[in-house]
Design an enzyme around this catalytic site. Structure first.
Site, PDB file in Angstrom:
ATOM      1  N   ASP A   7       0.885  -1.165   0.000  1.00 38.55           N
ATOM      2  CA  ASP A   7       0.000   0.000   0.000  1.00 38.55           C
ATOM      3  C   ASP A   7       0.921   1.212   0.000  1.00 38.55           C
ATOM      4  O   ASP A   7       1.547   1.523   1.002  1.00 38.55           O
ATOM      5  CB  ASP A   7      -0.877  -0.030   1.260  1.00 38.55           C
ATOM      6  CG  ASP A   7      -1.699   1.253   1.426  1.00 38.55           C
ATOM      7  OD1 ASP A   7      -1.676   2.116   0.522  1.00 38.55           O
ATOM      8  OD2 ASP A   7      -2.372   1.375   2.477  1.00 38.55           O
ATOM      9  N   LYS A  70       2.691  11.654  -3.247  1.00 38.77           N
ATOM     10  CA  LYS A  70       1.736  10.860  -4.026  1.00 38.77           C
ATOM     11  C   LYS A  70       0.695  11.769  -4.690  1.00 38.77           C
ATOM     12  O   LYS A  70       0.142  11.435  -5.727  1.00 38.77           O
ATOM     13  CB  LYS A  70       1.042   9.863  -3.092  1.00 38.77           C
ATOM     14  CG  LYS A  70       0.070   8.927  -3.784  1.00 38.77           C
ATOM     15  CD  LYS A  70      -0.472   7.918  -2.801  1.00 38.77           C
ATOM     16  CE  LYS A  70      -1.591   7.080  -3.356  1.00 38.77           C
ATOM     17  NZ  LYS A  70      -2.124   6.169  -2.330  1.00 38.77           N
ATOM     18  N   GLU A 153      -7.005   0.447  -4.437  1.00 39.90           N
ATOM     19  CA  GLU A 153      -6.990   0.335  -2.974  1.00 39.90           C
ATOM     20  C   GLU A 153      -8.309  -0.199  -2.393  1.00 39.90           C
ATOM     21  O   GLU A 153      -8.285  -1.112  -1.564  1.00 39.90           O
ATOM     22  CB  GLU A 153      -6.622   1.689  -2.354  1.00 39.90           C
ATOM     23  CG  GLU A 153      -5.155   2.035  -2.606  1.00 39.90           C
ATOM     24  CD  GLU A 153      -4.810   3.498  -2.385  1.00 39.90           C
ATOM     25  OE1 GLU A 153      -5.647   4.257  -1.860  1.00 39.90           O
ATOM     26  OE2 GLU A 153      -3.684   3.893  -2.743  1.00 39.90           O
ATOM     27  N   ASP A 176     -13.126   5.106   1.380  1.00 39.62           N
ATOM     28  CA  ASP A 176     -11.712   5.140   1.746  1.00 39.62           C
ATOM     29  C   ASP A 176     -11.232   6.584   1.822  1.00 39.62           C
ATOM     30  O   ASP A 176     -11.083   7.248   0.807  1.00 39.62           O
ATOM     31  CB  ASP A 176     -10.902   4.342   0.709  1.00 39.62           C
ATOM     32  CG  ASP A 176      -9.406   4.285   1.039  1.00 39.62           C
ATOM     33  OD1 ASP A 176      -8.977   4.912   2.026  1.00 39.62           O
ATOM     34  OD2 ASP A 176      -8.671   3.610   0.304  1.00 39.62           O
TER      35      ASP A 176
END
Ligand code: ATP
Ligand code: MG
Length: 511
Positions: A7, A70, A153, A176
Protein backbone atom coordinates in the site's frame (compact mmCIF):
# COMPACT_ATOMS: atom_id res chain seq x y z
CA UNK A 1 10.73 -16.70 -3.63
CA UNK A 2 8.36 -14.28 -2.01
CA UNK A 3 5.37 -12.35 -3.14
CA UNK A 4 4.25 -9.15 -1.44
CA UNK A 5 1.48 -6.56 -1.45
CA UNK A 6 2.25 -2.88 -1.01
CA UNK A 7 0.00 0.00 0.00
CA UNK A 8 1.87 3.05 -1.28
CA UNK A 9 0.00 5.67 0.70
CA UNK A 10 0.10 9.45 0.70
CA UNK A 11 1.04 9.61 4.36
CA UNK A 12 1.69 5.99 5.34
CA UNK A 13 2.74 2.92 3.43
CA UNK A 14 2.64 -0.73 4.39
CA UNK A 15 3.81 -4.09 3.10
CA UNK A 16 2.27 -7.52 3.66
CA UNK A 17 2.80 -11.07 2.51
CA UNK A 18 0.42 -14.00 2.11
CA UNK A 19 1.78 -17.53 2.22
CA UNK A 20 0.67 -20.40 0.01
CA UNK A 21 -1.92 -21.47 2.60
CA UNK A 22 -3.50 -18.03 2.57
CA UNK A 23 -2.13 -16.74 5.87
CA UNK A 24 -1.44 -13.02 5.64
CA UNK A 25 1.08 -11.10 7.73
CA UNK A 26 1.75 -7.39 7.78
CA UNK A 27 5.51 -7.11 7.71
CA UNK A 28 6.98 -4.99 10.49
CA UNK A 29 10.13 -2.92 10.11
CA UNK A 30 13.04 -3.58 12.48
CA UNK A 31 11.60 -1.17 15.03
CA UNK A 32 8.35 -3.12 15.09
CA UNK A 33 6.21 -0.60 13.25
CA UNK A 34 3.80 -1.96 10.69
CA UNK A 35 3.27 1.23 8.76
CA UNK A 36 5.99 3.40 7.29
CA UNK A 37 5.46 7.16 6.99
CA UNK A 38 5.77 8.03 3.28
CA UNK A 39 8.44 10.63 3.99
CA UNK A 40 11.89 10.91 2.46
CA UNK A 41 14.80 12.73 4.11
CA UNK A 42 17.96 13.37 2.13
CA UNK A 43 20.75 12.90 4.64
CA UNK A 44 23.79 15.19 4.32
CA UNK A 45 25.67 11.98 3.44
CA UNK A 46 24.59 10.25 0.25
CA UNK A 47 21.93 8.23 2.02
CA UNK A 48 18.21 8.74 2.29
CA UNK A 49 16.07 7.94 5.32
CA UNK A 50 12.54 6.79 4.71
CA UNK A 51 9.87 6.76 7.41
CA UNK A 52 9.57 8.14 10.93
CA UNK A 53 13.03 9.74 11.05
CA UNK A 54 12.33 11.52 7.76
CA UNK A 55 8.97 12.78 9.00
CA UNK A 56 10.51 14.16 12.19
CA UNK A 57 13.38 15.82 10.29
CA UNK A 58 10.83 18.08 8.57
CA UNK A 59 10.96 20.40 11.58
CA UNK A 60 14.77 20.67 11.40
CA UNK A 61 15.44 20.72 7.68
CA UNK A 62 12.14 21.06 5.79
CA UNK A 63 13.97 21.71 2.51
CA UNK A 64 15.53 18.22 2.60
CA UNK A 65 12.31 16.37 3.42
CA UNK A 66 9.67 15.29 0.90
CA UNK A 67 6.17 14.27 1.98
CA UNK A 68 2.74 13.98 0.32
CA UNK A 69 4.39 13.41 -3.06
CA UNK A 70 1.74 10.86 -4.03
CA UNK A 71 -0.49 13.87 -4.63
CA UNK A 72 1.73 14.86 -7.53
CA UNK A 73 1.96 11.42 -9.17
CA UNK A 74 1.83 11.85 -12.93
CA UNK A 75 2.79 15.50 -12.64
CA UNK A 76 6.20 17.15 -12.57
CA UNK A 77 6.00 18.26 -8.97
CA UNK A 78 3.93 17.74 -5.84
CA UNK A 79 4.68 21.12 -4.30
CA UNK A 80 1.55 23.23 -4.18
CA UNK A 81 3.29 26.37 -5.46
CA UNK A 82 4.25 24.48 -8.63
CA UNK A 83 7.99 24.68 -8.01
CA UNK A 84 10.22 21.63 -8.33
CA UNK A 85 11.46 19.76 -5.27
CA UNK A 86 15.24 19.80 -5.46
CA UNK A 87 17.97 18.73 -3.05
CA UNK A 88 21.68 19.41 -3.62
CA UNK A 89 20.90 20.50 -7.15
CA UNK A 90 18.96 17.38 -8.18
CA UNK A 91 15.24 17.63 -8.88
CA UNK A 92 13.25 14.75 -7.38
CA UNK A 93 9.95 14.00 -9.07
CA UNK A 94 6.97 12.36 -7.34
CA UNK A 95 7.58 8.96 -8.95
CA UNK A 96 11.27 9.02 -8.01
CA UNK A 97 10.43 9.78 -4.38
CA UNK A 98 7.79 7.03 -4.44
CA UNK A 99 10.41 4.75 -5.86
CA UNK A 100 12.61 5.37 -2.81
CA UNK A 101 9.69 4.43 -0.54
CA UNK A 102 9.11 1.26 -2.56
CA UNK A 103 12.80 0.42 -2.35
CA UNK A 104 12.61 0.73 1.44
CA UNK A 105 9.49 -1.46 1.64
CA UNK A 106 11.14 -4.08 -0.53
CA UNK A 107 14.14 -3.97 1.80
CA UNK A 108 11.90 -4.41 4.88
CA UNK A 109 10.20 -7.38 3.24
CA UNK A 110 13.44 -9.04 2.17
CA UNK A 111 15.04 -8.63 5.59
CA UNK A 112 12.00 -10.11 7.21
CA UNK A 113 11.31 -12.95 4.80
CA UNK A 114 15.02 -13.69 4.22
CA UNK A 115 14.27 -14.10 0.55
CA UNK A 116 14.31 -11.85 -2.49
CA UNK A 117 10.96 -10.41 -3.53
CA UNK A 118 9.92 -12.03 -6.79
CA UNK A 119 6.54 -10.43 -7.30
CA UNK A 120 4.54 -7.52 -5.94
CA UNK A 121 1.19 -5.87 -6.27
CA UNK A 122 1.11 -2.14 -5.59
CA UNK A 123 -2.18 -0.40 -4.91
CA UNK A 124 -3.44 2.96 -6.16
CA UNK A 125 -6.57 4.98 -5.40
CA UNK A 126 -9.44 3.85 -7.62
CA UNK A 127 -9.81 7.39 -8.79
CA UNK A 128 -6.23 7.55 -10.14
CA UNK A 129 -6.18 8.22 -13.86
CA UNK A 130 -3.81 6.83 -16.44
CA UNK A 131 -1.00 9.34 -15.77
CA UNK A 132 -0.89 8.57 -12.06
CA UNK A 133 -1.04 4.83 -12.75
CA UNK A 134 1.78 4.83 -15.28
CA UNK A 135 3.86 7.00 -12.92
CA UNK A 136 3.28 4.37 -10.20
CA UNK A 137 4.44 1.68 -12.63
CA UNK A 138 7.57 3.71 -13.34
CA UNK A 139 8.21 4.08 -9.61
CA UNK A 140 8.06 0.29 -9.13
CA UNK A 141 10.36 -0.28 -12.09
CA UNK A 142 12.92 2.22 -10.78
CA UNK A 143 12.81 0.56 -7.34
CA UNK A 144 13.64 -2.78 -8.94
CA UNK A 145 10.33 -4.19 -7.79
CA UNK A 146 8.99 -7.03 -9.96
CA UNK A 147 5.47 -5.68 -10.38
CA UNK A 148 2.74 -8.24 -10.99
CA UNK A 149 0.13 -5.57 -11.39
CA UNK A 150 -1.44 -2.48 -9.94
CA UNK A 151 -4.83 -2.79 -8.24
CA UNK A 152 -7.26 -0.34 -6.71
CA UNK A 153 -6.99 0.34 -2.97
CA UNK A 154 -10.71 -0.18 -2.20
CA UNK A 155 -10.70 -3.51 -4.02
CA UNK A 156 -7.72 -4.61 -1.93
CA UNK A 157 -9.45 -3.47 1.26
CA UNK A 158 -12.59 -5.43 0.37
CA UNK A 159 -10.56 -8.58 -0.26
CA UNK A 160 -8.74 -8.21 3.06
CA UNK A 161 -12.08 -7.79 4.75
CA UNK A 162 -13.13 -11.18 3.43
CA UNK A 163 -15.23 -10.28 0.43
CA UNK A 164 -14.50 -12.21 -2.72
CA UNK A 165 -14.14 -15.51 -0.92
CA UNK A 166 -17.65 -16.64 -1.76
CA UNK A 167 -20.79 -17.40 0.30
CA UNK A 168 -22.81 -14.17 0.40
CA UNK A 169 -23.80 -12.01 -2.54
CA UNK A 170 -24.33 -8.31 -1.93
CA UNK A 171 -23.56 -4.77 -3.00
CA UNK A 172 -20.74 -3.17 -1.07
CA UNK A 173 -19.71 0.45 -0.79
CA UNK A 174 -16.09 1.05 0.18
CA UNK A 175 -15.45 4.46 1.69
CA UNK A 176 -11.71 5.14 1.75
CA UNK A 177 -10.54 8.41 3.23
CA UNK A 178 -6.78 8.43 3.71
CA UNK A 179 -4.17 11.10 4.13
CA UNK A 180 -4.29 12.49 0.65
CA UNK A 181 -7.10 10.91 -1.30
CA UNK A 182 -10.75 10.18 -1.00
CA UNK A 183 -12.17 7.23 -2.88
CA UNK A 184 -15.61 5.75 -3.01
CA UNK A 185 -16.20 2.47 -4.79
CA UNK A 186 -19.41 0.55 -5.22
CA UNK A 187 -19.04 -3.10 -6.07
CA UNK A 188 -21.13 -6.17 -6.54
CA UNK A 189 -19.90 -9.31 -4.82
CA UNK A 190 -21.44 -12.56 -6.09
CA UNK A 191 -21.85 -15.68 -4.00
CA UNK A 192 -19.23 -17.44 -6.15
CA UNK A 193 -16.74 -14.78 -5.08
CA UNK A 194 -16.80 -12.74 -8.24
CA UNK A 195 -16.33 -9.03 -7.57
CA UNK A 196 -17.26 -6.38 -10.08
CA UNK A 197 -16.76 -2.70 -9.56
CA UNK A 198 -19.94 -0.86 -10.56
CA UNK A 199 -18.81 2.70 -10.08
CA UNK A 200 -16.01 4.72 -8.57
CA UNK A 201 -15.74 8.33 -7.57
CA UNK A 202 -13.61 10.50 -5.41
CA UNK A 203 -11.10 13.24 -5.25
CA UNK A 204 -7.39 12.55 -5.29
CA UNK A 205 -6.64 15.87 -3.66
CA UNK A 206 -8.78 15.47 -0.56
CA UNK A 207 -7.71 13.75 2.62
CA UNK A 208 -6.47 14.01 6.18
CA UNK A 209 -3.81 16.53 5.19
CA UNK A 210 -6.52 18.98 4.25
CA UNK A 211 -8.04 18.67 7.71
CA UNK A 212 -4.59 19.40 9.16
CA UNK A 213 -4.39 22.47 6.94
CA UNK A 214 -7.78 23.67 8.14
CA UNK A 215 -6.55 23.41 11.73
CA UNK A 216 -3.28 25.20 10.87
CA UNK A 217 -5.33 28.04 9.37
CA UNK A 218 -7.22 28.46 12.63
CA UNK A 219 -4.02 28.23 14.68
CA UNK A 220 -2.38 30.98 12.64
CA UNK A 221 -5.39 33.24 12.84
CA UNK A 222 -5.69 32.93 16.62
CA UNK A 223 -1.98 33.32 17.31
CA UNK A 224 -2.09 36.46 15.19
CA UNK A 225 -5.10 38.01 16.97
CA UNK A 226 -4.21 36.91 20.48
CA UNK A 227 -0.41 37.33 20.48
CA UNK A 228 0.31 39.24 17.30
CA UNK A 229 2.74 36.54 16.14
CA UNK A 230 2.94 34.81 12.79
CA UNK A 231 3.41 31.13 13.56
CA UNK A 232 3.93 30.35 9.88
CA UNK A 233 6.78 32.81 9.44
CA UNK A 234 9.45 30.13 9.27
CA UNK A 235 9.42 26.68 7.65
CA UNK A 236 10.36 24.98 10.92
CA UNK A 237 7.49 26.73 12.74
CA UNK A 238 5.13 25.60 10.02
CA UNK A 239 6.38 22.01 10.33
CA UNK A 240 5.81 22.16 14.09
CA UNK A 241 2.29 23.52 13.56
CA UNK A 242 1.61 20.76 11.05
CA UNK A 243 2.68 18.02 13.47
CA UNK A 244 0.59 19.50 16.28
CA UNK A 245 -2.42 19.95 13.98
CA UNK A 246 -2.33 16.27 13.07
CA UNK A 247 -2.02 15.23 16.73
CA UNK A 248 -4.95 17.47 17.68
CA UNK A 249 -7.07 16.14 14.83
CA UNK A 250 -6.43 12.51 15.80
CA UNK A 251 -7.19 13.09 19.46
CA UNK A 252 -10.39 14.92 18.58
CA UNK A 253 -11.68 11.67 17.07
CA UNK A 254 -12.05 10.35 20.61
CA UNK A 255 -12.11 13.42 22.87
CA UNK A 256 -14.00 16.70 22.95
CA UNK A 257 -11.19 19.17 23.46
CA UNK A 258 -7.42 19.11 22.88
CA UNK A 259 -4.58 21.55 23.66
CA UNK A 260 -1.00 21.81 22.38
CA UNK A 261 1.77 24.40 22.80
CA UNK A 262 2.89 25.87 19.46
CA UNK A 263 6.33 27.23 18.59
CA UNK A 264 6.25 30.96 17.94
CA UNK A 265 9.93 31.83 17.90
CA UNK A 266 9.36 33.32 21.39
CA UNK A 267 7.18 31.97 24.17
CA UNK A 268 5.06 28.99 23.01
CA UNK A 269 1.38 29.69 22.29
CA UNK A 270 -1.13 27.36 23.91
CA UNK A 271 -3.73 26.38 21.33
CA UNK A 272 -6.99 24.64 22.22
CA UNK A 273 -9.58 23.23 19.88
CA UNK A 274 -12.90 21.49 20.50
CA UNK A 275 -14.46 18.78 18.37
CA UNK A 276 -17.31 21.12 17.50
CA UNK A 277 -14.83 23.72 16.22
CA UNK A 278 -13.08 21.09 14.16
CA UNK A 279 -16.32 19.79 12.68
CA UNK A 280 -17.30 23.31 11.83
CA UNK A 281 -13.98 23.88 10.06
CA UNK A 282 -14.41 20.80 7.87
CA UNK A 283 -18.17 21.06 7.30
CA UNK A 284 -17.79 22.03 3.62
CA UNK A 285 -15.53 19.07 2.97
CA UNK A 286 -17.98 16.69 4.62
CA UNK A 287 -20.66 18.11 2.35
CA UNK A 288 -18.47 17.57 -0.77
CA UNK A 289 -17.70 14.02 0.30
CA UNK A 290 -21.39 13.32 0.79
CA UNK A 291 -22.22 14.76 -2.66
CA UNK A 292 -19.55 12.59 -4.29
CA UNK A 293 -21.01 9.50 -2.65
CA UNK A 294 -24.47 10.33 -3.95
CA UNK A 295 -23.19 10.90 -7.48
CA UNK A 296 -21.29 7.61 -7.41
CA UNK A 297 -24.37 5.81 -6.14
CA UNK A 298 -26.31 7.30 -9.06
CA UNK A 299 -23.61 6.13 -11.49
CA UNK A 300 -23.82 2.60 -10.12
CA UNK A 301 -27.54 2.45 -10.87
CA UNK A 302 -28.27 1.40 -7.29
CA UNK A 303 -30.16 3.15 -4.55
CA UNK A 304 -29.14 3.52 -0.92
CA UNK A 305 -31.29 0.59 0.22
CA UNK A 306 -29.58 -1.80 -2.25
CA UNK A 307 -26.32 -1.67 -0.29
CA UNK A 308 -25.49 -4.54 2.03
CA UNK A 309 -22.28 -3.32 3.63
CA UNK A 310 -20.73 0.11 3.90
CA UNK A 311 -17.05 -0.51 4.58
CA UNK A 312 -14.83 2.23 5.99
CA UNK A 313 -11.11 2.22 5.22
CA UNK A 314 -8.27 4.74 5.62
CA UNK A 315 -7.02 6.57 8.69
CA UNK A 316 -9.35 9.54 8.29
CA UNK A 317 -12.34 7.20 8.56
CA UNK A 318 -11.71 7.43 12.29
CA UNK A 319 -13.14 10.96 12.31
CA UNK A 320 -16.63 10.38 13.76
CA UNK A 321 -18.41 12.87 11.52
CA UNK A 322 -17.87 10.62 8.48
CA UNK A 323 -19.42 7.57 10.10
CA UNK A 324 -22.42 9.72 11.10
CA UNK A 325 -22.72 11.02 7.56
CA UNK A 326 -22.69 7.49 6.12
CA UNK A 327 -25.25 6.36 8.65
CA UNK A 328 -27.51 9.19 7.62
CA UNK A 329 -27.10 8.41 3.92
CA UNK A 330 -27.60 4.66 4.14
CA UNK A 331 -29.64 4.19 7.30
CA UNK A 332 -27.20 1.67 8.77
CA UNK A 333 -24.03 1.64 10.80
CA UNK A 334 -20.93 1.47 8.61
CA UNK A 335 -18.42 -1.34 9.19
CA UNK A 336 -14.73 -0.72 9.86
CA UNK A 337 -12.16 -3.08 8.38
CA UNK A 338 -10.28 -5.18 10.90
CA UNK A 339 -6.91 -3.53 10.43
CA UNK A 340 -7.77 -0.06 9.23
CA UNK A 341 -4.16 0.89 8.48
CA UNK A 342 -3.00 -2.41 7.04
CA UNK A 343 -5.88 -3.89 5.10
CA UNK A 344 -5.03 -2.34 1.76
CA UNK A 345 -1.54 -3.90 1.85
CA UNK A 346 -3.00 -7.17 3.14
CA UNK A 347 -5.57 -7.37 0.36
CA UNK A 348 -2.85 -6.65 -2.19
CA UNK A 349 -0.74 -9.47 -0.71
CA UNK A 350 -3.65 -11.93 -0.89
CA UNK A 351 -4.27 -11.09 -4.52
CA UNK A 352 -0.54 -11.17 -5.32
CA UNK A 353 -0.19 -14.73 -4.04
CA UNK A 354 -3.37 -15.72 -5.85
CA UNK A 355 -2.35 -14.21 -9.21
CA UNK A 356 1.22 -15.48 -9.02
CA UNK A 357 -0.18 -19.01 -9.01
CA UNK A 358 1.70 -19.97 -5.86
CA UNK A 359 -1.40 -20.58 -3.71
CA UNK A 360 -2.02 -24.06 -2.37
CA UNK A 361 -5.15 -25.56 -3.99
CA UNK A 362 -6.43 -26.56 -0.52
CA UNK A 363 -6.22 -23.02 0.82
CA UNK A 364 -9.01 -20.45 0.96
CA UNK A 365 -7.22 -18.63 -1.82
CA UNK A 366 -8.43 -21.26 -4.26
CA UNK A 367 -11.95 -19.88 -3.84
CA UNK A 368 -10.95 -16.28 -4.36
CA UNK A 369 -12.00 -14.77 -7.66
CA UNK A 370 -9.84 -12.12 -9.27
CA UNK A 371 -11.89 -8.92 -9.25
CA UNK A 372 -12.87 -7.03 -12.36
CA UNK A 373 -12.34 -3.28 -12.29
CA UNK A 374 -13.85 -0.58 -14.42
CA UNK A 375 -12.23 2.36 -16.18
CA UNK A 376 -12.35 5.21 -13.69
CA UNK A 377 -12.30 7.82 -16.47
CA UNK A 378 -13.37 7.90 -20.10
CA UNK A 379 -10.90 8.16 -22.92
CA UNK A 380 -11.22 10.06 -26.17
CA UNK A 381 -9.40 11.79 -28.96
CA UNK A 382 -9.49 15.44 -29.95
CA UNK A 383 -11.45 15.66 -33.20
CA UNK A 384 -13.10 18.42 -35.19
CA UNK A 385 -16.84 18.44 -34.82
CA UNK A 386 -18.43 18.53 -38.29
CA UNK A 387 -14.95 19.15 -39.73
CA UNK A 388 -14.85 22.73 -38.50
CA UNK A 389 -11.37 23.80 -37.48
CA UNK A 390 -12.56 25.98 -34.60
CA UNK A 391 -14.82 23.31 -33.21
CA UNK A 392 -12.58 20.84 -31.38
CA UNK A 393 -14.24 18.24 -29.20
CA UNK A 394 -13.33 15.08 -27.32
CA UNK A 395 -14.43 12.12 -29.48
CA UNK A 396 -15.17 9.42 -26.91
CA UNK A 397 -13.60 5.99 -27.53
CA UNK A 398 -13.95 4.23 -24.16
CA UNK A 399 -16.43 5.53 -21.61
CA UNK A 400 -15.94 5.58 -17.84
CA UNK A 401 -17.36 2.52 -16.13
CA UNK A 402 -16.32 0.11 -18.92
CA UNK A 403 -14.93 -3.10 -17.39
CA UNK A 404 -11.15 -3.35 -17.88
CA UNK A 405 -9.23 -4.61 -19.76
CA UNK A 406 -11.14 -2.79 -22.50
CA UNK A 407 -10.68 -2.16 -26.16
CA UNK A 408 -12.23 0.70 -28.05
CA UNK A 409 -12.19 1.39 -31.73
CA UNK A 410 -13.50 4.45 -33.48
CA UNK A 411 -13.15 5.70 -37.05
CA UNK A 412 -12.44 9.36 -37.66
CA UNK A 413 -11.84 11.21 -40.94
CA UNK A 414 -9.19 13.45 -42.40
CA UNK A 415 -10.34 17.03 -42.91
CA UNK A 416 -8.20 18.43 -45.74
CA UNK A 417 -7.32 17.32 -49.25
CA UNK A 418 -3.67 16.34 -49.57
CA UNK A 419 -3.34 15.57 -45.85
CA UNK A 420 -0.46 13.17 -45.16
CA UNK A 421 -0.50 13.03 -41.39
CA UNK A 422 -2.85 13.23 -38.48
CA UNK A 423 -2.10 14.56 -35.07
CA UNK A 424 -3.45 12.37 -32.31
CA UNK A 425 -4.32 13.99 -29.04
CA UNK A 426 -5.65 11.63 -26.42
CA UNK A 427 -7.73 12.91 -23.53
CA UNK A 428 -8.98 11.50 -20.29
CA UNK A 429 -12.63 12.30 -19.65
CA UNK A 430 -16.14 11.48 -20.79
CA UNK A 431 -17.27 14.93 -21.75
CA UNK A 432 -17.41 16.17 -25.33
CA UNK A 433 -16.24 19.54 -24.02
CA UNK A 434 -12.43 19.55 -23.84
CA UNK A 435 -12.55 21.93 -20.91
CA UNK A 436 -13.71 19.00 -18.77
CA UNK A 437 -11.05 16.60 -20.05
CA UNK A 438 -7.40 16.19 -19.21
CA UNK A 439 -4.90 15.87 -22.06
CA UNK A 440 -3.00 12.60 -21.68
CA UNK A 441 -0.53 13.04 -24.45
CA UNK A 442 0.06 13.40 -28.14
CA UNK A 443 1.24 11.31 -31.00
CA UNK A 444 0.99 11.30 -34.75
CA UNK A 445 0.29 8.87 -37.54
CA UNK A 446 1.32 9.13 -41.15
CA UNK A 447 -0.61 7.84 -44.19
CA UNK A 448 2.66 7.73 -46.12
CA UNK A 449 0.97 9.60 -49.00
CA UNK A 450 -1.46 12.48 -49.46
CA UNK A 451 -5.10 11.50 -48.96
CA UNK A 452 -8.34 13.32 -49.69
CA UNK A 453 -10.57 14.95 -47.12
CA UNK A 454 -12.91 12.44 -45.52
CA UNK A 455 -10.35 9.60 -45.66
CA UNK A 456 -10.96 7.17 -42.79
CA UNK A 457 -8.51 6.55 -40.00
CA UNK A 458 -9.26 3.98 -37.34
CA UNK A 459 -8.05 4.55 -33.83
CA UNK A 460 -7.74 1.53 -31.56
CA UNK A 461 -7.37 2.08 -27.88
CA UNK A 462 -6.35 -0.60 -25.43
CA UNK A 463 -7.06 0.05 -21.80
CA UNK A 464 -5.17 -2.56 -19.78
CA UNK A 465 -6.53 -4.06 -16.57
CA UNK A 466 -4.30 -1.57 -14.79
CA UNK A 467 -5.92 1.23 -16.77
CA UNK A 468 -2.83 2.08 -18.73
CA UNK A 469 -3.50 3.26 -22.24
CA UNK A 470 -2.07 2.18 -25.59
CA UNK A 471 -3.14 3.80 -28.83
CA UNK A 472 -2.70 2.62 -32.40
CA UNK A 473 -3.80 4.20 -35.66
CA UNK A 474 -4.79 2.23 -38.76
CA UNK A 475 -5.44 3.28 -42.32
CA UNK A 476 -9.22 3.03 -42.44
CA UNK A 477 -9.30 1.62 -45.98
CA UNK A 478 -6.36 -0.75 -46.16
CA UNK A 479 -6.41 -1.67 -42.46
CA UNK A 480 -2.62 -1.34 -42.19
CA UNK A 481 -1.02 0.02 -39.09
CA UNK A 482 0.16 3.50 -39.93
CA UNK A 483 2.88 3.95 -37.42
CA UNK A 484 2.88 2.89 -33.81
CA UNK A 485 1.56 5.80 -31.84
CA UNK A 486 3.56 6.52 -28.75
CA UNK A 487 1.62 8.54 -26.29
CA UNK A 488 3.97 11.12 -24.94
CA UNK A 489 2.73 11.50 -21.42
CA UNK A 490 3.27 15.15 -20.62
CA UNK A 491 3.85 14.64 -16.94
CA UNK A 492 5.97 11.52 -17.02
CA UNK A 493 9.60 10.69 -17.45
CA UNK A 494 10.97 10.06 -20.93
CA UNK A 495 13.20 7.05 -21.61
CA UNK A 496 16.46 8.88 -21.00
CA UNK A 497 15.08 10.72 -17.98
CA UNK A 498 14.08 7.36 -16.58
CA UNK A 499 17.60 6.02 -17.07
CA UNK A 500 19.16 8.90 -15.18
CA UNK A 501 16.47 8.68 -12.48
CA UNK A 502 17.24 4.99 -12.13
CA UNK A 503 20.92 5.77 -11.72
CA UNK A 504 20.18 8.39 -9.05
CA UNK A 505 17.90 6.00 -7.18
CA UNK A 506 20.25 3.01 -7.25
CA UNK A 507 23.01 5.27 -6.00
CA UNK A 508 21.04 6.18 -2.89
CA UNK A 509 21.33 3.79 0.00
CA UNK A 510 17.97 3.77 1.79
CA UNK A 511 17.63 3.33 5.51
N1 ATP B 1 -7.62 8.81 14.92
C1 ATP B 1 -7.59 9.53 13.82
N2 ATP B 1 -8.44 10.56 13.63
C2 ATP B 1 -8.38 11.34 12.53
N3 ATP B 1 -7.53 11.14 11.53
C3 ATP B 1 -6.65 10.13 11.66
C4 ATP B 1 -6.64 9.27 12.78
N4 ATP B 1 -5.66 8.34 12.62
C5 ATP B 1 -5.08 8.62 11.45
N5 ATP B 1 -5.67 9.69 10.85
C6 ATP B 1 -5.31 10.34 9.60
O1 ATP B 1 -5.37 9.40 8.56
C7 ATP B 1 -4.48 9.80 7.53
C8 ATP B 1 -3.66 8.63 7.12
O2 ATP B 1 -4.51 7.63 6.68
P1 ATP B 1 -3.98 6.45 5.78
O3 ATP B 1 -2.77 5.87 6.39
O4 ATP B 1 -5.13 5.59 5.51
O5 ATP B 1 -3.61 7.30 4.50
P2 ATP B 1 -2.70 6.94 3.30
O6 ATP B 1 -2.92 5.53 2.93
O7 ATP B 1 -1.34 7.40 3.58
O8 ATP B 1 -3.28 7.93 2.21
P3 ATP B 1 -4.01 7.64 0.83
O9 ATP B 1 -4.78 6.39 0.97
O10 ATP B 1 -4.84 8.87 0.69
O11 ATP B 1 -2.91 7.59 -0.15
C9 ATP B 1 -3.60 10.91 8.08
O12 ATP B 1 -4.04 12.16 7.57
C10 ATP B 1 -3.87 10.81 9.57
O13 ATP B 1 -3.72 12.05 10.22
MG1 MG C 1 -4.45 4.56 1.84
Amino acid sequence: MSIIGIDLGTTNSAVAATDAMGITTTIAARDGSRTLPSAVYFEPSDEVSIGARAKSMAVMEPERVAMLFKRGMGEKTFLTDGSAFAVDGKVWRPEELSSLVLKKLKQIAEENLSEPVTGAIVTVPAYFGELERSATRDAAEMAGLPLLRIINEPTAAAIAHGFGGGSRSENVLVFDLGGGTFDVTIMRVESDGEMTVLATGGNHKLGGTDFDSAIIGIMAERAQTELGVDILAEDWMFSDARDKAEEIKKELSTTDSVSRPLQTGQRPYMFTMTRAEFENAVADTVEDVSDTIETTLDDSGLSASDLGTVLMVGGSSRIPVFASMLKELFGKEPTFTKNLDEDVARGAAILATKTSGSADPRSELAELAIPTDVASHGLGMTVLKDGEAENEINGLIVSAGTPVPAHGSETFHSVADGQTEVRLRINEGDDEDLAYCRPLGEGSASFGRPVNAGYPIRIDVAYTEEQIVYVQAYDGETGTLIGEVTIKREGSLSGTEKDSALAAISEKGVR
